[in-house]
Write a protein that holds these residues in place. Sequence first.
Motif, short mmCIF file in Angstrom:
data_model
loop_
_atom_site.label_atom_id
_atom_site.label_comp_id
_atom_site.label_asym_id
_atom_site.label_seq_id
_atom_site.Cartn_x
_atom_site.Cartn_y
_atom_site.Cartn_z
N SER A 7 2.36 -5.62 -6.00
CA SER A 7 3.71 -5.11 -5.71
C SER A 7 3.63 -3.68 -5.18
O SER A 7 4.36 -3.28 -4.27
CB SER A 7 4.58 -5.15 -6.97
OG SER A 7 3.94 -4.44 -8.03
N PHE A 8 2.71 -2.88 -5.75
CA PHE A 8 2.51 -1.49 -5.31
C PHE A 8 1.99 -1.47 -3.87
O PHE A 8 2.46 -0.69 -3.04
CB PHE A 8 1.51 -0.79 -6.24
CG PHE A 8 1.07 0.57 -5.77
CD1 PHE A 8 1.82 1.70 -6.04
CD2 PHE A 8 -0.12 0.72 -5.06
CE1 PHE A 8 1.41 2.96 -5.60
CE2 PHE A 8 -0.54 1.98 -4.61
CZ PHE A 8 0.24 3.09 -4.90
N LEU A 9 1.02 -2.34 -3.57
CA LEU A 9 0.45 -2.41 -2.22
C LEU A 9 1.53 -2.77 -1.20
O LEU A 9 1.65 -2.14 -0.16
CB LEU A 9 -0.68 -3.44 -2.17
CG LEU A 9 -1.88 -3.22 -3.10
CD1 LEU A 9 -2.89 -4.35 -2.96
CD2 LEU A 9 -2.54 -1.88 -2.85
N LEU A 10 2.32 -3.78 -1.53
CA LEU A 10 3.36 -4.25 -0.61
C LEU A 10 4.41 -3.16 -0.38
O LEU A 10 4.89 -2.97 0.73
CB LEU A 10 4.01 -5.53 -1.14
CG LEU A 10 3.11 -6.76 -1.10
CD1 LEU A 10 3.67 -7.87 -1.99
CD2 LEU A 10 2.93 -7.27 0.33
N GLU A 11 4.74 -2.45 -1.44
CA GLU A 11 5.75 -1.37 -1.35
C GLU A 11 5.26 -0.26 -0.43
O GLU A 11 6.00 0.24 0.42
CB GLU A 11 6.01 -0.81 -2.76
CG GLU A 11 7.30 -0.02 -2.87
CD GLU A 11 8.55 -0.85 -2.56
OE1 GLU A 11 9.45 -0.28 -1.92
OE2 GLU A 11 8.61 -2.04 -2.94
#
Length: 202
Positions: free
Chosen positions: A62-66
């Motif tokens: 989720s952090f990477l996608l954000e």
Amino acid sequence: MTPQERVRLVDLVAGRVPKKRLKHMLRVETLAVRLARFWGVSEEKASVASLLHDIARDEPESFLLELVKDTNDPLVREMAETFAPVVLHAPVGALIARRDFGVGDPEILQAIALHTTGAPQMDRLAMIVFLADYCEPGRHFAGVEEVRSLLFSSLETAMLRALEQMLVYLRQNSRPIDRHTLDATAAFARLAAEDSQRLHQG
């Protein structure tokens, strides 16, 4: 980079990744610096790129996608359209290297961004970091010795073998395949064919 600057960088990285990951990054650095020395590439750039290549590897998806969603970086934006979100730690690693560690060198940033998927156009530094990550001494899997045997004779052939092995593994395990890896494999296959042709003509 002075020895003191390197120690400081290692300390900063150690504060952000698990101990096991740090050991891997240090092994990648050792091999990458050896390869850089052999192939006439900047050892300092190989060291920095290796020490930062997996800085985002343990971040949640989720952090990477954000992070990729919010960036204006064209390489990262383009890589964000992947079918395999796990590869995003590489371009996100380049963003973090620039944002948090002050790395401005485009070659270092590209080497970090491409170390998981490869790409059709890779300079020697990018190939070295990709292959050092693939072949560091902690790696034990079928085919790794073949790639290791090529590291000091042809980076391009080593890249082709590594990419081909990756594709076989991903297909056998029904894992998503990023198109950069497909494009890179095709490009390095063409290079290998051209090299072979030149040898025969010579």
